[in-house]
Design an enzyme around this catalytic site. Structure first.
Site, short mmCIF file in Angstrom:
data_model
loop_
_atom_site.label_atom_id
_atom_site.label_comp_id
_atom_site.label_asym_id
_atom_site.label_seq_id
_atom_site.Cartn_x
_atom_site.Cartn_y
_atom_site.Cartn_z
CB THR A 1 -0.92 0.01 1.24
OG1 THR A 1 -1.71 -1.18 1.22
CG2 THR A 1 -1.85 1.21 1.25
CG HIS B 1 -0.66 0.58 -4.35
ND1 HIS B 1 -0.82 0.28 -5.69
CD2 HIS B 1 -0.84 -0.58 -3.68
CE1 HIS B 1 -1.09 -1.01 -5.81
NE2 HIS B 1 -1.10 -1.55 -4.60
#
EC number: 1.1.1.103
Length: 347
Positions: free
Chosen positions: A45, A48
């Site tokens: 995450t 990202h």
């Protein structure tokens, strides 16, 4: 004189990258604690957010401190805090939940409709200190090394995915050997899977999966995953598929390789809608499909502590790199290239 500022990795603008900055040490409320971060690991995450892909553009609002996996020591507590003490070694459940929605009230707080995620929706732990609600603290055994303690949160994702159904004596396919997929291999093995088949395109990560106990590793660019799965299961198909890749082709292969009446548990986050043959691969096969998010609060954490504390799963082989906080870019580069397991930063 008491220190007022701290080093932190800040997602400072709506563009790729991040910056190391001096920011104020957070203040705590009456039901919060201040933790000195000893180790913080980089998650998919975070990558990202760092790379600034479509998902992060729609979700996060810079500038803020990101990062959500960590371990540390409580250095200050609010006046109403009684579940932890100053000096306790802790990690945190990263979902901050409301406690009063229908999900929270029925023991399913991990899917609270009003969840705020540390390092996504509010300031996170890529810093020297982090302030969090005391109720989100998970106390660690002081003997547990800080780097191992920092990966409990993603390890919990793997535990939740693998143990969302029965695996003892069953064949398990782990599709996608990112760090959580590699952890899932060790978890399935510890839970008594008869065989654990790991699929990926990255030889470095397949090698780590082998070290974690995969009975077979399959490079999907060199072998046909469906043929391998069929052969290894006497033509019946795999009992349990854990989808960790998020790739539409791999996901489809997962639905095709699962046996009739089997289970597909999906932790991955495809960036676009995926086309699945619902009629033939779900309905006629009578399979169970589960979306997996976060960790069951706090059942999964107890399983995590048990598996790590007993030595049934050793995550040391997965932690491949350590860097000081200042060298965070090296860690993100390795993650983007897929040339690492878990990368741990030390403030």
């Amino acid at each position: 004189m008491e220190k007022k500022t701290m080093k932190a990795i800040v997602k400072d603008k709506r563009a790729p990258g991040a910056t190391l900055k001096e920011v104020p040490i957070p203040e705590i409320g009456d039901q919060e604690v201040l933790i000195q971060v000893k180790a913080t690991s980089i998650c998919g995450t975070d990558v990202h957010i760092y790379a600034w892909d479509e998902w992060s553009q729609s979700r996060v609002n810079p500038p803020y401190v990101f990062g959500h996996e960590f371990s540390g020591i409580v250095v200050k507590k609010g006046k109403y805090v009684n579940n932890v003490e100053v000096g306790d070694h802790v990690s945190a459940e990263t979902h901050i939940v409301c406690g009063h929605c229908p999900q929270c009230l029925t023991g399913q707080a991990h899917i609270c409709a009003n969840t705020q995620i540390i390092g996504v929706d509010r300031d996170g732990c890529f810093a020297e200190y982090v302030a969090l609600p005391a109720e989100n603290m998970w106390k660690n055994d002081p003997e547990l090394p800080f780097d191992v303690a920092s990966v409990q949160e993603p390890f919990g994702n793997g535990v939740h995915t693998v143990l969302a159904g029965d695996v003892a004596g069953k064949s398990v396919a782990i599709i996608g050997c990112g760090p959580i997929g590699i952890m899932a291999v060790g978890i399935a093995k510890a839970a008594g899977a008869s065989q654990v088949i790991a699929f990926d395109l990255n030889e470095y990560r397949l090698d780590l999966a082998k070290k974690m106990g995969a009975t077979t590793v399959v490079n999907a660019s060199k072998e046909n995953p469906l043929e391998v799965a069929k052969k290894l299961t006497n033509g019946h198909g795999v009992d349990v598929v854990c989808e960790m890749s998020g790739h539409p082709v791999a996901m489809n292969q997962g639905f095709k390789m699962v046996t009739n009446g089997g289970r597909v548990s999906i932790l991955s986050l495809p960036v676009k809608p995926v086309e699945i043959d619902v009629t033939n691969d779900i309905v006629f096969k009578g399979i169970t499909v589960q979306g997996i998010t976060g960790r069951r609060m706090y059942e999964t954490w107890q399983q995590v502590s048990g598996l790590l504390g007993s030595g049934q799963v050793d995550v040391k082989p997965i932690i491949t790199h350590h860097f000081p906080l200042e060298e965070f870019e090296k860690g993100f580069d390795l993650m983007l290239q897929g040339k690492c397991g878990k990368v741990v930063l030390h403030p």
